[in-house]
Design an enzyme around this catalytic site. Structure first.
Site, short mmCIF file in Angstrom:
data_model
loop_
_atom_site.label_atom_id
_atom_site.label_comp_id
_atom_site.label_asym_id
_atom_site.label_seq_id
_atom_site.Cartn_x
_atom_site.Cartn_y
_atom_site.Cartn_z
N TRP A 310 45.23 35.67 43.82
CA TRP A 310 44.63 35.24 45.06
C TRP A 310 43.49 35.98 45.06
CZ3 TRP A 310 43.51 37.95 49.59
CH2 TRP A 310 42.87 37.11 50.64
N HIS A 311 43.18 37.14 44.85
CA HIS A 311 42.12 37.88 45.15
C HIS A 311 41.08 37.30 44.10
CE1 HIS A 311 44.66 40.80 47.34
NE2 HIS A 311 43.32 41.26 48.14
N GLY A 312 41.26 36.91 43.11
CA GLY A 312 40.41 36.59 41.96
C GLY A 312 40.82 36.02 40.55
#
Length: 469
Positions: A310-312
């Protein structure tokens, strides 16, 4: 539109002046005016991104109407749509090895998607009953509320919708205004006076990772630990302060996370709304702690792998998520044995682990992460002068005028890291202090000083880190 800009301060001042004034005559007019301010804020990032979020809101609205009619599968289809949009914009390049890439992504898409999924899940399960009828205005404000739309915090339905029907909505009193300005000023100071100077050191270190000495590498590692915290918690303070000026209360998102004695405690204090979403919408859906130790450990690993992605879209984020998942599994298996360790040892283990894991979160690739960690263990001694070259240039020039010469960078380096550590390890947080704020002349002067100092540094400010997620 960046928070750390005069244009944002002007927009906020306009919204905080116009909307409460309208609310005294017509709550409906005030709500639609606030939505207009939200649209104006988002248009600073491009109309096509706003179009994609508006399409997502239409899908959610249709699903909520279908749920009220008893068609429960509508929530699943709407959720699949939101996930598909997120995958298409953020992960096409990663999943295709770079062969196909969209090339752009709507600002705040990750936060928007999780927020819509949370609303659909809570509505489908019956945990939250949307107002009937759920007005288009309330749904749009939930998705596009300008203090939160770009980087959160992630608003669960029952933390926002009841406020829109409350008589206090868009009717802040003087306590709200004082607390809002307090949070706004300290959030700006966190971002501009701590996060960005630390970021200058971190950027220099990662750009020349192979030249780092061991002390420099550890400073860079610690610097990013502090930079990320002050960057995102500063954003959340600004968001909460802005919302409070409009009579809206946002959830606390940080609670002194670097004081934690375990990784489990860390995630209860760090990005608390994301942790709550992953626990309620992912971990519990996978079965949570039911089904034995092996299945529980599997679920924990899956949750943190999802958090990493989700962060990257990159292997570094997957490694970071896997490390935190494995760390939580080890803590769970270690159990009471770890709890018998002295408090200082548990804090040191937790803080050290978090620092090392952040290396993968920050590094552009696995090779650079390996280089930084290798230099931290095997690098030479000394502190290269170039590490502080871009650190607070105006303040450094002032110190040189005062006769410090070449020592200006070292003095600023020590000052920024000392202030950062002291602030990060201080118990409590800005929003909790704001709740018990007693306005005084001294506090007012301090807030004005911080805001003016931050505003004078706007020209050198970088974007918020979490705006990239």
């Amino acid at each position: 539109m960046a928070f750390q800009s005069f244009s944002y301060l002007a927009l906020l001042a306009g919204a905080a002046a116009v909307c409460p004034a309208l609310a005294r005559r017509s709550g409906t007019a005030a709500r639609w005016t606030l939505l207009a301010f939200c649209v104006l804020f988002y248009l600073g990032s491009g109309a096509r991104g706003l179009f994609m979020l508006a399409a997502g809101l239409c899908v959610t609205a249709a699903a909520l109407r279908a749920l009220r009619a008893g068609r429960r599968r509508a929530a699943a289809w709407a959720g699949a749509y939101h996930i598909a949009v997120l995958l298409a914009f953020k992960y096409t390049g990663f999943l295709t090895g770079g062969a196909v890439s969209v090339g752009w992504s709507p600002l705040g898409l990750s936060f928007f998607t999780f927020q819509q999924l949370w609303l659909l899940k809570e509505s489908a399960s019956g945990a939250f009953s949307p107002p009937d009828p759920l007005t288009a205005n309330a749904l749009a404000l939930h998705g596009l509320f300008f203090p939160t739309v770009s980087s959160g915090p992630i608003l669960r339905p029952d933390a926002f919708f009841p406020q829109t029907a409350d008589g206090h909505f868009l009717r802040p009193d003087w306590t709200d205004r004082a607390q809002g300005l307090y949070a706004l000023c300290f959030g700006m100071a966190k971002k501009v006076l701590l996060a960005d100077p630390l970021g200058a050191v971190v950027n220099s270190g990662y750009a020349r990772a192979g030249e780092l000495t061991a002390p420099a590498a550890w400073l860079v590692i610690l610097g990013y630990t502090l930079q990320l915290y002050f960057d995102f918690s500063g954003y959340c303070d600004i968001a909460a302060g802005s919302a409070r000026l409009l009579g809206v209360r946002l959830p606390v998102n940080f609670d002194s996370p670097y004081r934690s004695l375990s990784l489990g405690e860390f995630w209860k204090r760090w990005h608390m709304t994301l942790t709550a979403f992953l626990r309620e919408c992912v971990y519990f859906s996978l079965g949570g702690g039911r089904g034995g130790t092996a299945r529980t450990c599997r679920n924990i690993l899956l949750v943190y792998l999802i958090s990493g992605l989700w962060h990257g879209a990159g292997w570094t984020f997957l490694v970071w998520g896997a490390l935190h998942g494995l760390g939580q599994v080890i803590e769970r298996l270690w159990g009471p044995g770890r709890d018998r360790l002295p408090r200082w040892a548990r804090w040191a283990l937790t803080f050290g682990f978090v620092n090392l894991a952040w290396v993968f979160f920050r590094a552009p690739d696995l090779d650079t992460a390996g280089t930084v960690l290798r230099q931290a263990l095997l690098g030479g001694w000394g502190l290269p002068a170039w590490l502080a070259e871009d650190l607070l240039p105006s303040e450094a020039q002032a110190l040189r005028v005062l006769g410090l010469g070449g020592r200006a960078g070292t003095v600023l380096l020590a000052a920024v890291f000392t202030a950062g550590l002291a602030a990060a390890l201080k118990p409590g947080n800005t929003l909790r202090r704001a709740e018990t704020l007693r306005p005084t002349a001294g506090r007012c002067a301090l807030c004005c000083l911080l805001l003016c100092w931050a505003a004078l540094s706007f020209s050198g400010v970088t974007t918020f880190i979490y705006a990239n997620f």
